[in-house]
Design a protein around this motif. Structure first.
Motif, PDB file in Angstrom:
ATOM      1  N   UNK A  72       0.803  -1.222   0.000  1.00  0.00           N
ATOM      2  CA  UNK A  72       0.000   0.000   0.000  1.00  0.00           C
ATOM      3  C   UNK A  72       0.838   1.275   0.000  1.00  0.00           C
ATOM      4  N   UNK A  73       2.102   1.206   0.389  1.00  0.00           N
ATOM      5  CA  UNK A  73       2.930   2.415   0.484  1.00  0.00           C
ATOM      6  C   UNK A  73       4.185   2.406  -0.372  1.00  0.00           C
ATOM      7  N   UNK A  74       4.634   1.235  -0.812  1.00  0.00           N
ATOM      8  CA  UNK A  74       5.907   1.141  -1.514  1.00  0.00           C
ATOM      9  C   UNK A  74       5.765   0.377  -2.820  1.00  0.00           C
ATOM     10  N   UNK A  75       6.581   0.752  -3.804  1.00  0.00           N
ATOM     11  CA  UNK A  75       6.718  -0.029  -5.028  1.00  0.00           C
ATOM     12  C   UNK A  75       7.769  -1.095  -4.704  1.00  0.00           C
ATOM     13  N   UNK A  78      10.835  -1.491  -7.012  1.00  0.00           N
ATOM     14  CA  UNK A  78      11.784  -0.390  -6.786  1.00  0.00           C
ATOM     15  C   UNK A  78      12.567  -0.603  -5.487  1.00  0.00           C
ATOM     16  N   UNK A  79      11.924  -1.217  -4.505  1.00  0.00           N
ATOM     17  CA  UNK A  79      12.578  -1.495  -3.217  1.00  0.00           C
ATOM     18  C   UNK A  79      13.544  -2.674  -3.309  1.00  0.00           C
ATOM     19  N   UNK A  98      13.346  -1.401   3.672  1.00  0.00           N
ATOM     20  CA  UNK A  98      13.383  -0.548   4.869  1.00  0.00           C
ATOM     21  C   UNK A  98      12.880   0.851   4.545  1.00  0.00           C
ATOM     22  N   UNK A  99      12.644   1.619   5.617  1.00  0.00           N
ATOM     23  CA  UNK A  99      12.178   2.992   5.496  1.00  0.00           C
ATOM     24  C   UNK A  99      12.581   3.723   6.773  1.00  0.00           C
TER      25      UNK A  99
END
Length: 181
Positions: A72-75, A78-79, A98-99
């Motif tokens: 819901x928050x990250x691609x 891409x991560x 991570x974030x």
């Protein structure tokens, strides 16, 4: 085949049909330590690196095709996550990323799906309280330059900060600003 000296041999067969039962499971966790300690939630301070892990498993008895995983928050691509499009019976894969933690409560949901199953999802939550406030005390001398005895005492009880200088008492849930005692 059954046979005896008194009878001729007899043959019979049976067919067992195993019904297809596709299954897909997902487990999403968050941790303050890379590679271990994943759980449903963490509480931390602003700017801390938080580590996410999504674990997807084929829990059914048939191979899965068209496997997808979204967040819901990250691609996730891409991560750096590699998401297989097929998943053999009993096979699984992990997606780690991570974030940096931000003030507030962040709930992050991952959803896995395949051509053979309904979608499944799981969430992880990071809670960050705002940083604590700061109190600055500035002492000034009397206008005539004479000295004055000054004692500063403070206490914090159940949400109320108490400040006094042996003459004035200021009990309050102090808002940001400047105070004179």
């Amino acid at each position: 085949t059954a046979d005896s000296n008194e009878t001729s041999s007899v043959n019979d067969s049976a067919t067992v049909t195993v019904e297809a039962a596709p299954g897909l499971a997902i487990d999403k966790g968050v941790s303050l330590t890379n590679g271990s300690g994943y759980g449903a939630s963490v509480t931390t301070i602003v700017g801390t690196t938080v580590y996410y892990r999504i674990h997807v498993t084929n829990t059914g008895n048939v191979a899965l095709s068209g496997v997808t995983l979204v967040d819901s928050l990250f691609n996730l691509v891409t991560e750096g996550c590699t998401i297989p499009t097929t998943l053999a019976v009993g096979a699984s894969f992990d997606c780690d990323y991570s974030d940096s933690a931000v003030v507030g409560t962040t709930t992050n949901t991952a959803t896995a799906d395949s051509n053979e199953t309904s979608s499944v999802n799981d969430s992880a939550t990071v809670t960050v309280a705002p940083p604590p406030g700061t109190i600055t005390i500035e002492k000034q001398t009397n206008p005539g330059g004479s000295s004055q005895a000054f004692t500063f005492d403070s206490s914090w009880t159940e949400g109320t900060f108490v400040l006094h200088d042996n003459e004035t008492l200021v009990p309050a849930g102090l808002d940001a600003g400047q105070y004179t005692v």
